[in-house]
Write a protein that holds these residues in place. Structure first.
Motif, PDB file in Angstrom:
ATOM      1  N   MET A  44     -47.806  55.001 -16.003  1.00  0.00           N
ATOM      2  CA  MET A  44     -49.223  54.763 -15.126  1.00  0.00           C
ATOM      3  C   MET A  44     -50.232  54.825 -16.144  1.00  0.00           C
ATOM      4  SD  MET A  44     -49.575  55.356 -11.086  1.00  0.00           S
ATOM      5  CE  MET A  44     -47.480  55.167 -10.431  1.00  0.00           C
ATOM      6  N   ALA A  45     -50.792  53.387 -15.851  1.00  0.00           N
ATOM      7  CA  ALA A  45     -51.916  53.455 -17.046  1.00  0.00           C
ATOM      8  C   ALA A  45     -53.182  53.410 -16.376  1.00  0.00           C
ATOM      9  CB  ALA A  45     -52.363  52.572 -18.182  1.00  0.00           C
ATOM     10  N   PHE A  46     -54.265  53.533 -16.349  1.00  0.00           N
ATOM     11  CA  PHE A  46     -55.937  53.306 -15.530  1.00  0.00           C
ATOM     12  C   PHE A  46     -56.387  52.123 -16.343  1.00  0.00           C
ATOM     13  CE2 PHE A  46     -60.532  53.693 -14.737  1.00  0.00           C
ATOM     14  CZ  PHE A  46     -60.227  54.385 -13.637  1.00  0.00           C
ATOM     15  N   LYS A  47     -56.353  51.150 -15.414  1.00  0.00           N
ATOM     16  CA  LYS A  47     -57.211  49.921 -15.961  1.00  0.00           C
ATOM     17  C   LYS A  47     -58.041  49.475 -14.945  1.00  0.00           C
ATOM     18  CE  LYS A  47     -53.372  47.371 -17.146  1.00  0.00           C
ATOM     19  NZ  LYS A  47     -51.990  46.518 -17.107  1.00  0.00           N
ATOM     20  N   LEU A  48     -59.482  49.938 -15.469  1.00  0.00           N
ATOM     21  CA  LEU A  48     -60.717  49.083 -14.830  1.00  0.00           C
ATOM     22  C   LEU A  48     -61.167  48.164 -14.664  1.00  0.00           C
ATOM     23  CD1 LEU A  48     -63.391  51.264 -17.809  1.00  0.00           C
ATOM     24  CD2 LEU A  48     -62.631  52.110 -15.659  1.00  0.00           C
ATOM     25  N   ARG A  49     -61.905  47.760 -13.222  1.00  0.00           N
ATOM     26  CA  ARG A  49     -62.038  46.810 -12.744  1.00  0.00           C
ATOM     27  C   ARG A  49     -63.113  46.125 -12.893  1.00  0.00           C
ATOM     28  NH1 ARG A  49     -61.395  49.866  -6.615  1.00  0.00           N
ATOM     29  NH2 ARG A  49     -58.366  50.531  -6.686  1.00  0.00           N
ATOM     30  N   ASP A  50     -63.572  45.042 -12.769  1.00  0.00           N
ATOM     31  CA  ASP A  50     -64.568  44.105 -13.195  1.00  0.00           C
ATOM     32  C   ASP A  50     -65.691  44.904 -12.320  1.00  0.00           C
ATOM     33  OD1 ASP A  50     -62.715  42.037 -14.059  1.00  0.00           O
ATOM     34  OD2 ASP A  50     -62.722  40.807 -12.691  1.00  0.00           O
ATOM     35  N   ASN A  51     -66.390  45.401 -13.380  1.00  0.00           N
ATOM     36  CA  ASN A  51     -67.781  45.063 -13.001  1.00  0.00           C
ATOM     37  C   ASN A  51     -67.649  47.358 -12.994  1.00  0.00           C
ATOM     38  OD1 ASN A  51     -69.334  43.146 -13.340  1.00  0.00           O
ATOM     39  ND2 ASN A  51     -68.580  42.767 -11.428  1.00  0.00           N
ATOM     40  N   GLU A  52     -66.567  47.665 -13.403  1.00  0.00           N
ATOM     41  CA  GLU A  52     -66.176  48.984 -12.984  1.00  0.00           C
ATOM     42  C   GLU A  52     -65.966  49.694 -15.056  1.00  0.00           C
ATOM     43  OE1 GLU A  52     -63.145  51.993 -10.842  1.00  0.00           O
ATOM     44  OE2 GLU A  52     -62.200  50.824 -11.695  1.00  0.00           O
ATOM     45  N   GLU A  53     -67.424  51.577 -13.716  1.00  0.00           N
ATOM     46  CA  GLU A  53     -67.076  51.832 -15.507  1.00  0.00           C
ATOM     47  C   GLU A  53     -67.149  53.869 -14.901  1.00  0.00           C
ATOM     48  OE1 GLU A  53     -72.086  52.467 -15.671  1.00  0.00           O
ATOM     49  OE2 GLU A  53     -71.273  50.550 -16.267  1.00  0.00           O
ATOM     50  N   ILE A  54     -66.656  54.343 -16.258  1.00  0.00           N
ATOM     51  CA  ILE A  54     -66.047  55.780 -15.637  1.00  0.00           C
ATOM     52  C   ILE A  54     -67.649  56.020 -15.918  1.00  0.00           C
ATOM     53  CG2 ILE A  54     -64.995  57.329 -16.421  1.00  0.00           C
ATOM     54  CD1 ILE A  54     -62.826  55.440 -17.303  1.00  0.00           C
ATOM     55  N   LEU A  97     -47.744  70.858 -20.358  1.00  0.00           N
ATOM     56  CA  LEU A  97     -47.321  69.285 -20.324  1.00  0.00           C
ATOM     57  C   LEU A  97     -48.028  68.697 -18.437  1.00  0.00           C
ATOM     58  CD1 LEU A  97     -43.608  69.533 -21.320  1.00  0.00           C
ATOM     59  CD2 LEU A  97     -45.845  67.996 -22.032  1.00  0.00           C
ATOM     60  N   LYS A  98     -48.078  69.787 -17.419  1.00  0.00           N
ATOM     61  CA  LYS A  98     -48.804  69.712 -15.926  1.00  0.00           C
ATOM     62  C   LYS A  98     -50.640  68.986 -16.970  1.00  0.00           C
ATOM     63  CE  LYS A  98     -49.028  71.556 -11.607  1.00  0.00           C
ATOM     64  NZ  LYS A  98     -49.215  73.118 -11.468  1.00  0.00           N
ATOM     65  N   ASN A  99     -50.946  70.237 -17.774  1.00  0.00           N
ATOM     66  CA  ASN A  99     -52.219  69.349 -16.865  1.00  0.00           C
ATOM     67  C   ASN A  99     -52.571  68.431 -17.925  1.00  0.00           C
ATOM     68  OD1 ASN A  99     -53.388  71.958 -15.521  1.00  0.00           O
ATOM     69  ND2 ASN A  99     -53.881  72.933 -17.503  1.00  0.00           N
ATOM     70  N   ARG A 100     -51.806  68.361 -18.461  1.00  0.00           N
ATOM     71  CA  ARG A 100     -51.860  67.314 -20.262  1.00  0.00           C
ATOM     72  C   ARG A 100     -51.292  65.872 -18.835  1.00  0.00           C
ATOM     73  NH1 ARG A 100     -51.072  66.650 -25.377  1.00  0.00           N
ATOM     74  NH2 ARG A 100     -51.887  64.543 -25.698  1.00  0.00           N
ATOM     75  N   SER A 101     -50.793  65.990 -18.104  1.00  0.00           N
ATOM     76  CA  SER A 101     -50.654  64.604 -17.249  1.00  0.00           C
ATOM     77  C   SER A 101     -50.937  64.573 -16.267  1.00  0.00           C
ATOM     78  CB  SER A 101     -48.457  64.820 -16.684  1.00  0.00           C
ATOM     79  OG  SER A 101     -48.639  65.474 -15.987  1.00  0.00           O
ATOM     80  N   LYS A 102     -52.138  64.996 -16.465  1.00  0.00           N
ATOM     81  CA  LYS A 102     -52.940  65.089 -14.598  1.00  0.00           C
ATOM     82  C   LYS A 102     -54.592  64.454 -15.531  1.00  0.00           C
ATOM     83  CE  LYS A 102     -52.094  69.611 -12.724  1.00  0.00           C
ATOM     84  NZ  LYS A 102     -53.146  70.908 -11.637  1.00  0.00           N
ATOM     85  N   LYS A 103     -54.885  63.075 -14.245  1.00  0.00           N
ATOM     86  CA  LYS A 103     -55.562  62.803 -14.927  1.00  0.00           C
ATOM     87  C   LYS A 103     -57.381  62.889 -13.385  1.00  0.00           C
ATOM     88  CE  LYS A 103     -54.648  59.402 -17.810  1.00  0.00           C
ATOM     89  NZ  LYS A 103     -54.388  57.770 -18.188  1.00  0.00           N
ATOM     90  N   TYR A 104     -58.756  63.109 -13.590  1.00  0.00           N
ATOM     91  CA  TYR A 104     -59.278  63.328 -12.041  1.00  0.00           C
ATOM     92  C   TYR A 104     -60.543  62.344 -13.441  1.00  0.00           C
ATOM     93  CZ  TYR A 104     -56.844  66.928 -10.645  1.00  0.00           C
ATOM     94  OH  TYR A 104     -55.587  67.188  -9.955  1.00  0.00           O
ATOM     95  N   LEU A 105     -60.641  60.650 -12.629  1.00  0.00           N
ATOM     96  CA  LEU A 105     -61.544  60.435 -13.087  1.00  0.00           C
ATOM     97  C   LEU A 105     -63.048  59.877 -11.523  1.00  0.00           C
ATOM     98  CD1 LEU A 105     -59.934  57.792 -15.384  1.00  0.00           C
ATOM     99  CD2 LEU A 105     -60.549  60.058 -16.159  1.00  0.00           C
ATOM    100  N   ILE A 106     -63.713  59.954 -12.007  1.00  0.00           N
ATOM    101  CA  ILE A 106     -65.533  59.604 -11.071  1.00  0.00           C
ATOM    102  C   ILE A 106     -65.725  58.012 -11.979  1.00  0.00           C
ATOM    103  CG2 ILE A 106     -67.364  59.840 -10.110  1.00  0.00           C
ATOM    104  CD1 ILE A 106     -66.924  62.104  -9.789  1.00  0.00           C
TER     105      ILE A 106
END
Length: 152
Positions: free
Chosen positions: A1-11, A66-75
C-alpha cells in the motif's frame, strides 16, 4: 500500500522512531556475537553451527528494523494515517474530525530519550496506538491542533 495524498491535502507531520527502540535487540546481538566466533573456531562439533548463532543473535534485531521501517504514522490536514505490517499490511485512515481524545503515555526512561506512545480514541473503537515515536508530545500537539482546526 502506498500513501497517496488527496486533493488539497498536505502532510503536516511524520513520526520517526528513536534509536533506543533497538537497544534490547542490539544488546542481545552483542551478547551472542562471541558465541558466533567461538563456534567458527571449534573443530570438535560440540558447539552449534555459526549459522545457528548468527540467526539467534541477529534475527531479533533484523525483525525490529524491518518492523519499524514498515510503520508509517502521518498527520495531514485532513486525517491521521497509520500503516503497519512486514508481510501483511494494515492501513487505517482516521478523519481528524472523528478523533475524540488523544491519550499520551511516557515512562521515566522514555522521558529521558523523548520517546513515547499515543492512543488515539474515536467514538466507535478501542483506539489506534502509535508506539515508540520521537517527540510524542509534538505529535500530539500537531494532531490536536488540526483536530481543533477542523472542528471549528
Amino acid at each position: 500500500m502506498a500513501f497517496k495524498l488527496r486533493d488539497n491535502e498536505e502532510i503536516k507531520m511524520k513520526a520517526t522512531f528513536h534509536w533506543s527502540d533497538y537497544l534490547v535487540a542490539g544488546f542481545w546481538a552483542f551478547i551472542c556475537t562471541p558465541g558466533f566466533f567461538v563456534s567458527m573456531a571449534d573443530d570438535s562439533n560440540r558447539m552449534p553451527s555459526p549459522v545457528f548463532f548468527a540467526i539467534v543473535a541477529y534475527a531479533p534485531l533484523l525483525y525490529k528494523i524491518l518492523k519499524n521501517r514498515s510503520k508509517k504514522y502521518l498527520i495531514t490536514n485532513q486525517r491521521l494515517y497509520i500503516e503497519n505490517g512486514i508481510l501483511t499490511k494494515t492501513a487505517t485512515d482516521v478523519p481528524l474530525n472523528k478523533i475524540n481524545d488523544i491519550a499520551f503515555s511516557q515512562n521515566f526512561i522514555e522521558r529521558l530519550f523523548d520517546v513515547g506512545s499515543l492512543s488515539i480514541l474515536t467514538g466507535n473503537d478501542k483506539g489506534n496506538n502509535v508506539k515508540g515515536i520521537v517527540n510524542p508530545e509534538g505529535f500530539r500537539e500537531c494532531l490536536s491542533k488540526y483536530c481543533n482546526h477542523k472542528a471549528s
